[in-house]
Design an enzyme around this catalytic site. Sequence first.
Site, PDB file in Angstrom:
ATOM      1  N   ARG A  33       0.839  -1.213   0.000  1.00 15.09           N
ATOM      2  CA  ARG A  33       0.000   0.000   0.000  1.00 15.09           C
ATOM      3  C   ARG A  33       0.869   1.256   0.000  1.00 15.09           C
ATOM      4  NH1 ARG A  33      -4.674  -2.655   3.907  1.00 15.09           N
ATOM      5  NH2 ARG A  33      -5.137  -4.260   2.382  1.00 15.09           N
ATOM      6  N   GLU A 177     -12.469 -14.464  12.050  1.00 11.58           N
ATOM      7  CA  GLU A 177     -12.701 -13.797  10.761  1.00 11.58           C
ATOM      8  C   GLU A 177     -12.683 -14.770   9.574  1.00 11.58           C
ATOM      9  OE1 GLU A 177      -9.842 -10.765   9.732  1.00 11.58           O
ATOM     10  OE2 GLU A 177     -11.037 -10.057   8.053  1.00 11.58           O
ATOM     11  N   LYS A 219     -16.172 -11.824  12.941  1.00 11.19           N
ATOM     12  CA  LYS A 219     -15.808 -10.763  11.986  1.00 11.19           C
ATOM     13  C   LYS A 219     -16.021 -11.298  10.571  1.00 11.19           C
ATOM     14  CE  LYS A 219     -11.996  -7.784  10.558  1.00 11.19           C
ATOM     15  NZ  LYS A 219     -10.962  -6.880  11.024  1.00 11.19           N
ATOM     16  N   SER A 261     -14.163  -4.799   5.979  1.00 12.85           N
ATOM     17  CA  SER A 261     -14.651  -4.014   4.835  1.00 12.85           C
ATOM     18  C   SER A 261     -14.286  -4.669   3.510  1.00 12.85           C
ATOM     19  CB  SER A 261     -14.154  -2.565   4.890  1.00 12.85           C
ATOM     20  OG  SER A 261     -12.749  -2.468   4.866  1.00 12.85           O
ATOM     21  N   GLY A 262     -13.177  -5.367   3.429  1.00 12.66           N
ATOM     22  CA  GLY A 262     -12.901  -6.253   2.307  1.00 12.66           C
ATOM     23  C   GLY A 262     -12.652  -5.612   0.956  1.00 12.66           C
ATOM     24  N   GLY A 263     -12.454  -4.286   0.915  1.00 16.16           N
ATOM     25  CA  GLY A 263     -12.202  -3.633  -0.355  1.00 16.16           C
ATOM     26  C   GLY A 263     -13.355  -2.754  -0.820  1.00 16.16           C
ATOM     27  N   ARG A 294      -9.215  -1.006   5.637  1.00 17.78           N
ATOM     28  CA  ARG A 294      -9.159  -0.043   4.532  1.00 17.78           C
ATOM     29  C   ARG A 294     -10.276   0.992   4.581  1.00 17.78           C
ATOM     30  NH1 ARG A 294      -8.702  -4.861   0.338  1.00 17.78           N
ATOM     31  NH2 ARG A 294      -9.498  -5.883   2.209  1.00 17.78           N
TER      32      ARG A 294
END
Length: 340
Positions: A33, A177, A219, A261-263, A294
């Site tokens: 990132r 998760e 999660k 949130s996964g993108g 993210r």
Amino acid sequence: MNTQELIATAKALVAGDKGLLALDESNPTCDERFAKLGIPQTQEMRRAYRELIVTTPSLGEAISGAILYDETIRQRKLDGMPLVKVILNAGIIPGIKVDLGEEDLAAHPGEKITEGLDGLRGRLGEYAHLGARFAKWRATIIVGSGRPSRACIEANAHALARYAAECQEAGLVPVVEPEVLMDGEHTLERCGAVTQEVLETLFSQLFTQGVLLEGMILKPNMVLPGLLCPSQEPVDVVADATVNCLLRSVPAAVPGIAFLSGGQSGELASARLNAMNTRFKSRMPWALAFSFGRAIQEPALTIWRGEQANVPAAQRALHHRATCNQAARRGDYHAAMERI
Ligand code: 13P
């Protein structure tokens, strides 16, 4: 295992309108990132970035728990104060990622199994000593033609349950998760069916391994169409599909569900969480919260770009996203909040 303490910590993580902030990117993920934004990929830059996050003014008003990475839990602010102490002083509960990432699942091309059970008991003891009160383990489930296999779902559910039991033994609340990934062309319906199968298998394994449901947090992913699916359903449809799936598969004894949130974009993640809390307000047995990485961090990282002069603006952006998600927990989020 101190059962009452586990239950109290789990409840505190999802209390009121707060949620979790994931800043537990592994070094390679964090560096990736940074590289996209031209930020030097060094240990010192990762430390400076995590200092920026945890010193954000008033962060503890919206954030209940912060998930750290092995490198981060040992780091200090420039003035020498341990980051764990900064987090505690902000009224935030420190947590730690304890899985060791994923490997290819043998005999199942294209599928993954999360590793890290070997030596876990020792690592949990050390992290508890360093101040962690909860721990996270992420399993990834890829959707595609013939995927996921039962082998992938069962192997990952088993590992998640073994990790969760060891966490509770060490006095740490497991944040469990299982992530059905957004990558691909699959529909929302397919994501819902896969998510339900994954959660049913997971809770069967958690039961078998003796995990105390009252002392854990789930999660999961939201039920979403794949990123390449031509049909992208509106927020309310996503909210209904997600909560109905969870109502069918998550026992009421679990105190809280905190989404990854996964993108998704920050705005969409807030809007979808808000719709769930608005439409199912009095019909959910568990708190419905967030544990975003993210979707809280992205604007802040983009503004910071590794420059000290940008820290205050980056912190304002981080605080804004945290506050939007806090509003979404109450069902008070609206798009006008984004015009700041
Ligand atoms: P994202 O919200 O960016 O998916 O990160 C959450 C997380 O903890 C992934 O393991």
